[in-house]
Design an enzyme around this catalytic site. Structure first.
Site, PDB file in Angstrom:
ATOM      1  N   ASP A   9      22.478 -46.744 -36.089  1.00  0.00           N
ATOM      2  CA  ASP A   9      22.585 -48.205 -36.756  1.00  0.00           C
ATOM      3  C   ASP A   9      24.445 -47.607 -37.157  1.00  0.00           C
ATOM      4  O   ASP A   9      24.606 -46.684 -36.951  1.00  0.00           O
ATOM      5  CB  ASP A   9      21.828 -47.166 -38.455  1.00  0.00           C
ATOM      6  N   LEU A  10      25.231 -48.778 -38.409  1.00  0.00           N
ATOM      7  CA  LEU A  10      26.785 -48.335 -38.512  1.00  0.00           C
ATOM      8  C   LEU A  10      26.446 -47.875 -39.847  1.00  0.00           C
ATOM      9  O   LEU A  10      26.872 -46.885 -39.926  1.00  0.00           O
ATOM     10  CB  LEU A  10      26.871 -49.827 -38.349  1.00  0.00           C
TER      11      LEU A  10
END
Length: 213
Positions: A9-10
């Site tokens: 995920d960022l």
């Protein structure tokens, strides 16, 4: 278990966008609902797609509210976004060791590109799957499966790393291993309740898990 592919995920995982997201929500909500929302009220909005969050509040003004949010978010992006400790060196090492690396996020591509470029992480990822690329956002497995397909990777040799239950559930539904990050704004105990296979207390913990010494 041999891990060959690592999906991240960022926001809240690789880069610290928490302050940016919180301020963007407060800016937008104060515009439409003055003085009704406090800082802690917006924590639950971090993670799901913007559309879903605003649709629950006012379905008739979703697009308008998203536009207000994104305008502020983009204007303040480079001021408020920072990378988390040990992220750059960990991702760089994984890249050097030949692991297949991907981003799986619920954000739109233009915003994702801003964050990756600002932190200089864009050079390391072979695949970036954004909200623009799928019909179903996390926790549906589609984004994870899309990344695996583009990387020509097998789920049983992959791990999904994230700061929210959406990431853990998406990975589990897709058949990957999962890792939560203890620096999630929602708290480590919150994320542990979703039973990730691993919990990272710093990003370098990931190196040992995948076999990089």
């Amino acid at each position: 278990m041999k891990i060959e592919t690592i999906l991240f995920d960022l926001d809240g995982t690789l880069i610290n966008t928490n302050e940016l997201i919180i301020e963007s929500f407060l800016h937008t909500l104060n515009h439409y609902y003055p003085n009704q929302y406090k800082r802690e009220d917006v924590f639950s909005f971090i993670g799901p797609p913007l559309y879903d969050t605003f649709a629950e509040m006012n379905e008739g003004k979703v697009e308008e509210m998203m536009a207000v949010y994104r305008k502020f978010n983009h204007e303040q992006h480079d001021v408020l976004v920072k990378e988390f400790d040990s992220v750059f060196e960990t991702v760089e090492m994984l890249h050097q060791k030949g692991y297949k690396l991907g981003i799986v996020t619920t954000k739109i591509r233009s915003t994702v590109n801003m964050g990756l470029k600002l932190t200089n992480l864009d050079q390391f990822f072979d695949v970036v799957v954004t909200l623009d690329d799928v019909e179903n956002a996390k926790p549906h497995p589609e984004p994870v499966l899309t990344a695996l397909k583009q990387l020509d990777a097998k789920a049983e040799h992959a791990i999904m790393v994230g700061d929210n239950y959406h990431d853990i559930e998406a990975g589990k539904h897709a058949g990957t291993k999962t890792a939560g990050v203890s620096w999630t704004i929602k708290g480590e105990e919150f994320l542990k309740a979703y039973n990730p296979d691993f919990m990272l207390h710093k990003m370098t913990d990931l190196l040992k898990i995948v076999g990089v010494e």
